[in-house]
Design an enzyme around this catalytic site. Structure first.
Site, PDB file in Angstrom:
ATOM      1  N   TYR A 141       0.754  -0.828   0.002  1.00 27.97           N
ATOM      2  CA  TYR A 141      -0.079  -0.308   0.015  1.00 27.97           C
ATOM      3  C   TYR A 141       1.359   1.805  -0.164  1.00 27.97           C
ATOM      4  O   TYR A 141       0.710   2.532  -0.155  1.00 27.97           O
ATOM      5  CB  TYR A 141      -0.752   0.284   1.411  1.00 27.97           C
ATOM      6  N   LYS A 192       3.134 -15.045   2.395  1.00 25.48           N
ATOM      7  CA  LYS A 192       3.603 -16.156   0.960  1.00 25.48           C
ATOM      8  C   LYS A 192       5.604 -16.153   0.817  1.00 25.48           C
ATOM      9  O   LYS A 192       5.998 -15.370   0.032  1.00 25.48           O
ATOM     10  CB  LYS A 192       2.859 -15.357  -0.212  1.00 25.48           C
ATOM     11  N   ASP A 225      -3.248 -18.059   1.013  1.00 25.90           N
ATOM     12  CA  ASP A 225      -3.573 -19.005  -0.425  1.00 25.90           C
ATOM     13  C   ASP A 225      -4.366 -19.634   0.473  1.00 25.90           C
ATOM     14  O   ASP A 225      -5.849 -20.109  -0.064  1.00 25.90           O
ATOM     15  CB  ASP A 225      -2.985 -18.947  -1.559  1.00 25.90           C
ATOM     16  N   ASP A 249      -6.558  -7.388   3.721  1.00 33.37           N
ATOM     17  CA  ASP A 249      -7.342  -6.868   3.163  1.00 33.37           C
ATOM     18  C   ASP A 249      -8.640  -7.658   2.244  1.00 33.37           C
ATOM     19  O   ASP A 249      -9.691  -7.192   2.621  1.00 33.37           O
ATOM     20  CB  ASP A 249      -7.092  -5.742   2.250  1.00 33.37           C
ATOM     21  N   ASP A 253     -12.134  -9.669   3.912  1.00 30.84           N
ATOM     22  CA  ASP A 253     -13.398  -9.428   3.524  1.00 30.84           C
ATOM     23  C   ASP A 253     -13.735 -10.424   3.841  1.00 30.84           C
ATOM     24  O   ASP A 253     -15.244 -10.533   3.653  1.00 30.84           O
ATOM     25  CB  ASP A 253     -13.933  -9.167   2.025  1.00 30.84           C
TER      26      ASP A 253
HETATM   27  C1  IPM Z   1     -10.281  -1.671   3.505  1.00 33.92           C
HETATM   28  C2  IPM Z   1     -10.673  -0.953   1.834  1.00 33.92           C
HETATM   29  C3  IPM Z   1      -9.101  -0.103   1.825  1.00 33.92           C
HETATM   30  C4  IPM Z   1      -7.814  -1.053   2.239  1.00 33.92           C
HETATM   31  C5  IPM Z   1     -10.066   0.785   0.856  1.00 33.92           C
HETATM   32  C6  IPM Z   1     -11.021   2.009   1.197  1.00 33.92           C
HETATM   33  C7  IPM Z   1      -8.283   1.944   0.467  1.00 33.92           C
HETATM   34  O1  IPM Z   1     -10.661  -1.561   1.356  1.00 33.92           O
HETATM   35  O2  IPM Z   1     -10.254  -0.792   4.326  1.00 33.92           O
HETATM   36  O3  IPM Z   1     -10.621  -2.793   3.701  1.00 33.92           O
HETATM   37  O4  IPM Z   1      -7.841  -1.024   1.152  1.00 33.92           O
HETATM   38  O5  IPM Z   1      -7.550  -1.026   2.454  1.00 33.92           O
HETATM   39 MG    MG Z   2     -11.091  -3.801   2.124  1.00 39.69          MG
END
Ligand code: IPM
Ligand code: MG
Length: 368
Positions: A141, A192, A225, A249, A253
């Site tokens: 990032y 990884k 993975d 990230d 999710d």
């Molecule tokens: C998160 C989001 C952010 C990220 C975006 C909005 C920059 O997806 O907080 O998970 O990628 O970190």
């Molecule tokens: Mg995210």
């Protein structure tokens, strides 16, 4: 001492879910002696529209001065084509980087009432309680060099750099082991190391911290993975997962969705304690994004934002009992059958964003 909270509601459903969170904060101020002042500022597209930048220096200064920042969401299709430095997300990334919020805590908890809302079988997810610890200020990032370059033949080259230092890995490993000590004591470190040098360093440094500082914890190394696969196959094997910025990230999710809805899950982003003031820089945000498709319709689920405030009570203000109270109130309204659109099931009536907020306030008043 009066605490200062800065609210950065942002874009899309951000302002709607933060409106419900404000009502909850007001309830704690009125009923639990929570002495707080709220300030507001703009971030993301809202700030771009007003000032031409995703966050102003003035808003950054207020974020630094606040005891905690509550963040809504940023982004929307109208800014998708913007150059990188004019994207709403840069506002969030600047906050993370300049407040040095290196530790991102993302719990994935399956509420009993929502076992049916998961896309996985009930027996796989019931009782699920995972804490993902994502490194938030390093890795791909922020690594340099980065950018898109034009080559002599007119084609282009894009570069992002994955970069980690010893200290960056060690400090996030400590956060994970400290959290595990208050949970089941199991840490999975995901990287990884089979293809990336940063993965090798990550594995070696996490092992070092384990051996030298937390020998009582159980540490498993897992390839990222495989971790993604295991999260779907048998998520309850996990307690704390510690991983880098990009894998975190993605894995967070995935873990969030196991619980039924992204609309349910909070997060905390924390920095290092200032040795002089004792303060820990902190920003709390729902995991969900700005969801522009449902913005302004009263469809958003305010629970993730409200539970982010519960994390704020716990981690920034040492008000664990208040955090418990709020988390129980949320569980209570779900048990009673309140459902926003994202977690609706056949046979239930849909609550709007503010109806959900009202139900939580009522549950708080019943419990207090
Ligand atoms: C998160 C989001 C952010 C990220 C975006 C909005 C920059 O997806 O907080 O998970 O990628 O970190
Ligand atoms: Mg995210």
């Amino acid at each position: 001492m009066t605490k200062r909270i800065l609210i950065l509601a942002g874009d899309g459903i951000g302002p709607e879910v933060m409106a419900e969170t404000r009502r909850v904060i007001a309830w704690f101020a009125k009923n639990r002696g929570f002495d707080v002042t709220l300030e507001d500022d703009l971030v993301g597209g809202a700030s771009l529209a007003a000032f031409g930048v995703p966050i102003t220096d003035a808003a950054m200064a207020r974020a630094h001065a606040a005891d905690a920042v509550l963040f809504g969401a940023v982004g929307g299709p109208q800014w998708d084509a913007n150059p990188f430095d004019k994207k709403p997300e840069r506002g969030l990334l600047r906050l993370r980087k300049e407040m040095q919020l290196f530790a991102n805590l993302r719990p994935a908890i399956c509420f009993p009432a929502l076992v049916g809302a998961s896309s996985l079988k009930p027996e796989i997810v019931s009782g699920l309680d995972i804490m993902i610890v994502r490194e938030l200020t390093g890795g791909v990032y922020f690594g340099e060099p980065r950018g898109i370059e034009k080559l002599a033949d007119g084609s282009r080259k894009a570069v992002d750099t994955q970069l980690y230092t010893t200290e960056e890995v060690r400090r996030i490993a400590r956060v994970a082991f400290d959290l595990a000590a208050r949970r089941k004591g199991i840490v999975h470190s995901a990287e990884k190391s089979n293809v990336m040098h940063t993965g090798v360093l990550w594995r070696e440094e996490v092992t070092h911290i384990h051996k030298s500082e937390y020998p009582g914890a159980t540490l498993h190394h897992i390839l990222a993975d495989n971790c993604a696969m295991q999260l779907l196959r048998n998520p309850k094997q996990f307690d704390v997962i510690v991983t880098d910025n990009l894998f975190g990230d993605i894995l967070s999710d995935e873990a969030a969705m196991l619980t039924g809805s992204l609309g349910m899950l909070p997060s905390a982003s924390l920095g290092a304690r200032d040795p002089k003031t004792g303060r820990v820089p902190a920003l709390y945000e729902p995991i969900h994004g700005s969801a522009p498709d449902i913005a302004g319709k009263g469809l958003a689920n305010p629970v993730a934002a409200i539970l982010s405030f519960a994390m704020c009570l716990r981690y920034s203000f040492g008000r664990g009992a208040d955090a418990d109270l709020l988390e129980r109130a949320v569980a209570d309204v779900l048990d009673q059958g309140y459902r926003t659109a994202d977690i609706i099931e056949a046979g239930r009536t849909r609550s709007s964003t503010s109806q959900m907020g009202t139900a939580i306030l009522e549950a708080l008043s019943r419990a207090a």
